[in-house]
Design a protein around this motif. Structure first.
Motif, mmCIF file in Angstrom:
data_model
loop_
_atom_site.group_PDB
_atom_site.id
_atom_site.type_symbol
_atom_site.label_atom_id
_atom_site.label_comp_id
_atom_site.label_asym_id
_atom_site.label_seq_id
_atom_site.Cartn_x
_atom_site.Cartn_y
_atom_site.Cartn_z
ATOM 1 N N GLN A 70 90.292 82.964 -22.814
ATOM 2 C CA GLN A 70 89.395 83.980 -22.261
ATOM 3 C C GLN A 70 87.923 83.628 -22.400
ATOM 4 O O GLN A 70 87.069 84.288 -21.818
ATOM 5 C CB GLN A 70 89.653 85.329 -22.938
ATOM 6 N N ALA A 71 87.594 82.590 -23.156
ATOM 7 C CA ALA A 71 86.189 82.222 -23.384
ATOM 8 C C ALA A 71 85.546 81.701 -22.106
ATOM 9 O O ALA A 71 86.161 80.927 -21.362
ATOM 10 C CB ALA A 71 86.099 81.169 -24.481
ATOM 11 N N THR A 72 84.313 82.130 -21.857
ATOM 12 C CA THR A 72 83.557 81.630 -20.705
ATOM 13 C C THR A 72 82.119 81.298 -21.066
ATOM 14 O O THR A 72 81.408 80.702 -20.267
ATOM 15 C CB THR A 72 83.528 82.668 -19.559
ATOM 16 N N ASP A 73 81.674 81.697 -22.255
ATOM 17 C CA ASP A 73 80.270 81.543 -22.612
ATOM 18 C C ASP A 73 80.096 80.531 -23.741
ATOM 19 O O ASP A 73 81.033 80.217 -24.481
ATOM 20 C CB ASP A 73 79.669 82.881 -23.019
ATOM 21 N N THR A 74 78.880 80.029 -23.883
ATOM 22 C CA THR A 74 78.588 78.951 -24.832
ATOM 23 C C THR A 74 78.859 79.362 -26.277
ATOM 24 O O THR A 74 79.422 78.577 -27.046
ATOM 25 C CB THR A 74 77.127 78.505 -24.685
ATOM 26 N N LEU A 75 78.479 80.580 -26.656
ATOM 27 C CA LEU A 75 78.675 80.995 -28.043
ATOM 28 C C LEU A 75 80.157 81.057 -28.394
ATOM 29 O O LEU A 75 80.559 80.596 -29.470
ATOM 30 C CB LEU A 75 78.005 82.353 -28.295
ATOM 31 N N SER A 76 80.967 81.614 -27.509
ATOM 32 C CA SER A 76 82.404 81.684 -27.789
ATOM 33 C C SER A 76 82.985 80.290 -27.978
ATOM 34 O O SER A 76 83.765 80.045 -28.908
ATOM 35 C CB SER A 76 83.133 82.417 -26.661
ATOM 36 N N PHE A 77 82.596 79.367 -27.110
ATOM 37 C CA PHE A 77 83.114 78.005 -27.240
ATOM 38 C C PHE A 77 82.570 77.312 -28.492
ATOM 39 O O PHE A 77 83.239 76.470 -29.091
ATOM 40 C CB PHE A 77 82.802 77.191 -25.991
ATOM 41 N N THR A 78 81.358 77.662 -28.909
ATOM 42 C CA THR A 78 80.806 77.070 -30.132
ATOM 43 C C THR A 78 81.613 77.500 -31.352
ATOM 44 O O THR A 78 81.932 76.680 -32.224
ATOM 45 C CB THR A 78 79.331 77.471 -30.307
ATOM 46 N N LEU B 50 88.849 74.425 -24.652
ATOM 47 C CA LEU B 50 89.795 74.958 -23.679
ATOM 48 C C LEU B 50 91.126 74.223 -23.731
ATOM 49 O O LEU B 50 92.179 74.799 -23.444
ATOM 50 C CB LEU B 50 89.197 74.871 -22.266
ATOM 51 N N PHE B 51 91.113 72.946 -24.123
ATOM 52 C CA PHE B 51 92.312 72.116 -24.120
ATOM 53 C C PHE B 51 92.962 72.020 -25.502
ATOM 54 O O PHE B 51 93.865 71.212 -25.707
ATOM 55 C CB PHE B 51 91.975 70.714 -23.599
ATOM 56 N N TYR B 52 92.510 72.836 -26.430
ATOM 57 C CA TYR B 52 93.065 72.823 -27.781
ATOM 58 C C TYR B 52 94.410 73.561 -27.820
ATOM 59 O O TYR B 52 94.733 74.342 -26.922
ATOM 60 C CB TYR B 52 92.090 73.490 -28.756
ATOM 61 N N PRO B 53 95.185 73.360 -28.882
ATOM 62 C CA PRO B 53 96.458 74.074 -29.017
ATOM 63 C C PRO B 53 96.254 75.524 -29.436
ATOM 64 O O PRO B 53 95.185 75.897 -29.923
ATOM 65 C CB PRO B 53 97.180 73.286 -30.120
ATOM 66 N N VAL B 54 97.280 76.321 -29.242
ATOM 67 C CA VAL B 54 97.290 77.721 -29.674
ATOM 68 C C VAL B 54 98.626 77.981 -30.375
ATOM 69 O O VAL B 54 99.664 77.466 -29.950
ATOM 70 C CB VAL B 54 97.113 78.680 -28.474
ATOM 71 N N ASN B 55 98.593 78.776 -31.435
ATOM 72 C CA ASN B 55 99.789 79.105 -32.195
ATOM 73 C C ASN B 55 100.549 80.243 -31.519
ATOM 74 O O ASN B 55 100.064 81.371 -31.456
ATOM 75 C CB ASN B 55 99.404 79.494 -33.627
ATOM 76 N N GLN B 56 101.726 79.928 -30.997
ATOM 77 C CA GLN B 56 102.499 80.910 -30.237
ATOM 78 C C GLN B 56 102.913 82.104 -31.093
ATOM 79 O O GLN B 56 102.894 83.247 -30.622
ATOM 80 C CB GLN B 56 103.748 80.248 -29.642
#
Length: 549
Positions: free
Chosen positions: A57-65, A189-195
């Motif tokens: 859901q991230a779209t902004d620089t701070l969230s990605f940071t 964005l391409f990192y893993p996520v814990n299901q």
């Protein structure tokens, strides 16, 4: 590249070098004396609230940071801007560059105790491209086999070109060779996520620090989804925790640089952004750092809510009424530079001549100031649209720079006959939601590249991009971008020329109104060392940062 979801496809010719702040740390000198201060705590300021802690859901620089610092993927960018192994220990590229096989690091743990395995990548990627997730950034995966069809609801999730071959081997199939693919893999964005965590928390996943699990250098804490303060605490289960020196990073939102500047001078924070006068007053300060990221501000005109903006003469009139040099020199005064076009400086160079994209693609009339011509074009445009006047609202965030810019734009545009502009100021998180929903007349839009390639900006204005909130559309523009990625992707010069041509189409039609490339001058205490700063992507990586004695 076609996309249902957002902006940048990105074929990176080059990634701007990460500028390390300070020298590399060593654990101790020859006499055994440590270079580290006893207290490894960094106090940092942010100008806006944290919007989300969910990768999809991230779209902004701070969230990605924050995601960059709390999560881990296959690669991390090192201090030279090169993807370095993180969760992958070995990568092989076969099938003419279309098949990637990754051997994964064993024994890596999530903060909930689960092991990080190949299936976590499969789940994460499938979750992001799943149309039910409604990720604005899903298009970034469209180079992966079947990703676009899945996102368009035409194929099943299981057909996505990513497979787990056991716990520690991951295979990815691409639709074509992608020279910059490893750099994309270093982006959160391409990192893993814990299901297990996503299924446990459901819709609440990523909406607070307690509804997310972490596998990176730090863990987010003390964030409830709307907090104006939060902490990044050292992750004791991180596989490379020996490289992490900070015990925690305390973050506080200060929408006014006056507030953050006072906090810095009171030694309550270690960093502050500076506004124009503060920049002038602190250029000789030993803590002064000037940064010019590949981030821009532009004025977006919503053709859906204001039909008159469909008229090219009206759009050009609004652009010509703005004196950008006066804006950066007299209003902002912070080192920001006037835009030559939509794509900023530092986004790549002609593979043959070395000329910067922003210079080669410049359309001077699209960023010039000429109030007399603006009035003529507006009169022509209003006549063509059958309008006698325009009464519009300018939507901006509640930060100092945004409010100052908005007031300048209001004054500039109201010099046009029969134009009335009101200003609507709201918190940043609300702003990006309203922009995404196309709920505005005029708005200040910012864009920060993921890495240095013109497509990273130009993709925004493809007709079917989810970030194209202004509804501007041009078939020639779409065709040039499509050919640049899908026909000429491996022919650097041809691809480059089509990207230049696309920028000129956008600017000659005034599809958007570029304003300035935003400087981020700051004071940073000189004993804060080893911040990896990336001007062309996620800006701050604190993994190896430390506080020196």
């Amino acid at each position: 590249m076609k996309k249902k979801g957002t902006i940048l496809t990105v074929a990176a010719l080059s990634l701007l070098t990460l500028a390390g702040c300070g020298s590399q740390a060593s654990t101790s000198g020859s006499n055994g004396s440590s270079k580290y201060a006893d207290k490894q705590v960094l106090n940092w300021t942010e100008s806006s609230e944290l919007a989300t802690n969910d990768i999809a859901q991230a779209t902004d620089t701070l969230s990605f940071t924050v995601l960059q610092n709390t999560q881990e993927g296959l690669y991390r960018l090192n201090s030279k801007g090169t993807p370095a192994n993180a969760l992958t220990t070995k990568t092989s590229v076969t099938n003419g560059g279309k098949t990637y096989t990754f051997n994964l690091r064993k024994g890596v743990k999530w903060s909930n105790g689960d092991e990080v395995t190949a299936k976590d990548f499969v789940y994460s990627w499938q979750r992001t491209v799943n149309p039910k997730t409604a990720s604005q950034d899903a298009f970034y995966f469209f180079q992966v086999k079947n990703a676009e069809a899945i996102n368009n609801g035409k194929k099943s999730l299981s057909s996505l070109g990513i497979k787990a071959d056991g716990k520690y081997k991951l295979t990815v199939q691409l639709t074509k060779p992608v020279s910059y693919f490893k750099k994309l893999l270093a982006w959160p964005l391409f990192y893993p996520v814990n299901q297990n965590a996503v299924q446990k928390y459901g819709k609440k996943y990523g909406t607070s620090s307690s509804t997310t699990v972490y596998n990176g250098p730090f863990r987010l804490s003390k964030w409830n989804g709307t907090s104006t303060t939060w902490t990044l605490a050292k992750n004791q289960t991180y596989w490379d925790k020996k490289a992490v020196h900070l015990t925690k990073i305390n973050e506080v939102v200060t929408k006014s640089t006056t507030t953050s500047y006072n906090l810095f001078n009171a030694k309550k924070t270690d960093e502050t952004l500076l506004d124009g006068q503060q920049v002038k007053n602190n250029k000789n300060n030993e803590n002064f750092v000037k940064r010019l990221p590949t981030g821009t501000q532009r004025l977006s005109l919503n053709e859906k809510t204001v039909p008159a903006f469909k008229n090219v003469n009206v759009r050009k009139a609004f652009s010509l009424a703005i004196n950008r040099k006066q804006l950066v020199d007299d209003v902002l005064q912070d080192g920001s530079t006037v835009s030559k076009g939509y794509v900023p400086a530092g986004m790549g160079n002609n593979p043959k001549t070395g000329e910067g994209f922003d210079s080669e693609a410049e359309v001077k009339s699209a960023v010039s100031y000429n109030l007399t011509e603006a009035k003529k074009l507006l009169a022509k445009g209003l006549k063509q649209t059958g309008k006698k006047s325009l009464n519009v609202s300018l939507l901006v965030s509640d930060t100092d720079a945004s409010k100052q810019t908005a007031e300048f734009l209001q004054s500039s545009l109201q010099k046009l006959p029969n134009v009335k502009v009101s200003i609507n100021t709201i918190p940043y998180v609300q702003l990006i939601t309203r922009q995404h929903n196309k709920n505005y007349d005029l708005t200040l839009s910012g864009w920060q590249s993921v890495f240095a390639d013109p497509i990273n900006f130009l993709d925004v204005y493809e007709s079917n991009s989810s970030y194209n909130t202004s509804s501007w559309s041009n078939k020639q523009y779409d065709k040039l971008l499509d050919e640049s990625e899908n026909k000429d992707g491996n022919q650097a010069s041809k691809r480059w020329s089509k990207l230049v041509a696309a920028e000129k189409v956008l600017m000659n039609d005034q599809g958007t109104i570029p304003l300035y490339q935003a400087a981020k001058s700051q004071l940073l205490r000189k004993n804060v060392k080893n911040i990896n700063y990336n001007p062309a992507g996620v800006p701050y990586d604190f993994k190896t940062t430390y506080i020196a004695k």
